[in-house]
Write a protein that holds these residues in place. Structure first.
Motif, PDB file in Angstrom:
ATOM      1  N   ILE A  32       0.865  -1.174   0.000  1.00 17.67           N
ATOM      2  CA  ILE A  32       0.000   0.000   0.000  1.00 17.67           C
ATOM      3  C   ILE A  32       0.901   1.223   0.000  1.00 17.67           C
ATOM      4  O   ILE A  32       1.910   1.259   0.699  1.00 17.67           O
ATOM      5  CB  ILE A  32      -0.977  -0.019   1.198  1.00 17.67           C
ATOM      6  N   THR A  33       0.563   2.200  -0.828  1.00 21.00           N
ATOM      7  CA  THR A  33       1.371   3.412  -0.930  1.00 21.00           C
ATOM      8  C   THR A  33       0.509   4.562  -1.430  1.00 21.00           C
ATOM      9  O   THR A  33      -0.670   4.372  -1.750  1.00 21.00           O
ATOM     10  CB  THR A  33       2.601   3.204  -1.843  1.00 21.00           C
ATOM     11  N   ARG A  34       1.103   5.735  -1.519  1.00 15.69           N
ATOM     12  CA  ARG A  34       0.408   6.906  -2.054  1.00 15.69           C
ATOM     13  C   ARG A  34       0.177   6.747  -3.551  1.00 15.69           C
ATOM     14  O   ARG A  34       1.018   6.214  -4.246  1.00 15.69           O
ATOM     15  CB  ARG A  34       1.262   8.164  -1.951  1.00 15.69           C
ATOM     16  N   ASN A  35      -0.904   7.310  -4.010  1.00 16.69           N
ATOM     17  CA  ASN A  35      -1.060   7.553  -5.432  1.00 16.69           C
ATOM     18  C   ASN A  35      -0.478   8.948  -5.648  1.00 16.69           C
ATOM     19  O   ASN A  35      -0.990   9.916  -5.091  1.00 16.69           O
ATOM     20  CB  ASN A  35      -2.537   7.516  -5.829  1.00 16.69           C
ATOM     21  N   PRO A  36       0.591   9.097  -6.424  1.00 15.47           N
ATOM     22  CA  PRO A  36       1.215  10.409  -6.567  1.00 15.47           C
ATOM     23  C   PRO A  36       0.424  11.390  -7.434  1.00 15.47           C
ATOM     24  O   PRO A  36       0.775  12.563  -7.509  1.00 15.47           O
ATOM     25  CB  PRO A  36       2.565  10.081  -7.207  1.00 15.47           C
ATOM     26  N   VAL A  37      -0.640  10.919  -8.047  1.00 16.83           N
ATOM     27  CA  VAL A  37      -1.428  11.776  -8.934  1.00 16.83           C
ATOM     28  C   VAL A  37      -2.707  12.261  -8.245  1.00 16.83           C
ATOM     29  O   VAL A  37      -3.153  13.375  -8.474  1.00 16.83           O
ATOM     30  CB  VAL A  37      -1.779  11.017 -10.237  1.00 16.83           C
ATOM     31  N   GLU A  38      -3.294  11.442  -7.415  1.00 16.80           N
ATOM     32  CA  GLU A  38      -4.545  11.768  -6.720  1.00 16.80           C
ATOM     33  C   GLU A  38      -4.359  11.578  -5.223  1.00 16.80           C
ATOM     34  O   GLU A  38      -3.454  10.888  -4.787  1.00 16.80           O
ATOM     35  CB  GLU A  38      -5.681  10.837  -7.198  1.00 16.80           C
ATOM     36  N   ASP A  63      16.686  12.517 -13.792  1.00 16.08           N
ATOM     37  CA  ASP A  63      15.448  13.198 -14.162  1.00 16.08           C
ATOM     38  C   ASP A  63      14.694  13.573 -12.886  1.00 16.08           C
ATOM     39  O   ASP A  63      14.310  12.693 -12.111  1.00 16.08           O
ATOM     40  CB  ASP A  63      14.596  12.273 -15.039  1.00 16.08           C
ATOM     41  N   PRO A  64      14.461  14.866 -12.649  1.00 15.74           N
ATOM     42  CA  PRO A  64      13.778  15.287 -11.418  1.00 15.74           C
ATOM     43  C   PRO A  64      12.371  14.692 -11.265  1.00 15.74           C
ATOM     44  O   PRO A  64      11.941  14.392 -10.157  1.00 15.74           O
ATOM     45  CB  PRO A  64      13.704  16.814 -11.535  1.00 15.74           C
ATOM     46  N   ARG A  65      11.654  14.488 -12.367  1.00 15.20           N
ATOM     47  CA  ARG A  65      10.318  13.880 -12.287  1.00 15.20           C
ATOM     48  C   ARG A  65      10.410  12.435 -11.841  1.00 15.20           C
ATOM     49  O   ARG A  65       9.598  11.967 -11.048  1.00 15.20           O
ATOM     50  CB  ARG A  65       9.597  13.971 -13.638  1.00 15.20           C
ATOM     51  N   SER A  66      11.426  11.725 -12.352  1.00 20.20           N
ATOM     52  CA  SER A  66      11.639  10.334 -11.944  1.00 20.20           C
ATOM     53  C   SER A  66      11.973  10.257 -10.463  1.00 20.20           C
ATOM     54  O   SER A  66      11.476   9.379  -9.751  1.00 20.20           O
ATOM     55  CB  SER A  66      12.777   9.700 -12.746  1.00 20.20           C
ATOM     56  N   ALA A  67      12.814  11.172 -10.014  1.00 18.75           N
ATOM     57  CA  ALA A  67      13.193  11.189  -8.599  1.00 18.75           C
ATOM     58  C   ALA A  67      11.981  11.456  -7.721  1.00 18.75           C
ATOM     59  O   ALA A  67      11.804  10.813  -6.676  1.00 18.75           O
ATOM     60  CB  ALA A  67      14.278  12.234  -8.366  1.00 18.75           C
ATOM     61  N   ARG A  71      10.483   8.826  -5.018  1.00 22.34           N
ATOM     62  CA  ARG A  71      10.334   9.201  -3.607  1.00 22.34           C
ATOM     63  C   ARG A  71       8.896   9.069  -3.137  1.00 22.34           C
ATOM     64  O   ARG A  71       8.627   8.581  -2.030  1.00 22.34           O
ATOM     65  CB  ARG A  71      10.837  10.634  -3.402  1.00 22.34           C
ATOM     66  N   ALA A  72       7.963   9.540  -3.968  1.00 23.92           N
ATOM     67  CA  ALA A  72       6.546   9.496  -3.586  1.00 23.92           C
ATOM     68  C   ALA A  72       6.056   8.068  -3.398  1.00 23.92           C
ATOM     69  O   ALA A  72       5.330   7.772  -2.453  1.00 23.92           O
ATOM     70  CB  ALA A  72       5.697  10.205  -4.639  1.00 23.92           C
TER      71      ALA A  72
END
Length: 144
Positions: A32-38, A63-67, A71-72
């Protein structure tokens, strides 16, 4: 395959009883983890998690988006195994992220499950459906 919407209540310890329909598919373990979009949580069967984790890990480190995605997803991830009653403990940290207090909407999305605070589900999913945000052209592209 995860299909359907279910409303459940967390118990006093923050445990969710997994819908009976989903228990066999999650019995071996889940993440279980965060959904980084919602503002909701992702529940992913262990085997599927390994596939997804490999893909995320393969993204470029520079790539900062990948990082941010790495992390998220990974920093919030918790691996769990349902107890004999089919319950999982959702940490306070994850409940706070998804704004889940007591009631929780469990949504099956084919290969994984999302956990939502019910009013957010209404706002982010049901209201846009009522507004016609999915047009016939998109559905027709499925050739069904």
């Amino acid at each position: 395959m995860f299909l359907g919407e279910f409303i459940h209540s967390l118990d006093s310890k923050g445990r969710l009883t997994i819908p009976a329909k989903f228990r066999d598919q999650l019995a071996a373990g889940l993440v279980i983890t965060r959904n980084p979009v919602e503002r909701c949580l992702l529940v992913i069967p262990q085997a599927r998690w390994m596939e997804m984790a490999e893909k995320i890990s393969a993204l470029p480190l520079t790539d900062p988006r990948s990082a941010l995605l790495r992390r998220a997803i990974f920093s919030a991830a918790e691996d769990l195994k349902p107890d004999r009653q089919g319950r999982i403990l959702i940490s306070q940290r994850l409940r706070d992220y998804a704004q889940i207090e007591s009631d929780i909407l469990v949504a099956g999305l084919h290969t994984f499950v999302e956990l939502w605070q019910p009013s957010l589900w209404e706002e982010k999913v049901l209201q846009p459906l009522d507004s016609g945000n999915i047009d016939g052209e998109l559905f027709a592209a499925l050739n069904v």
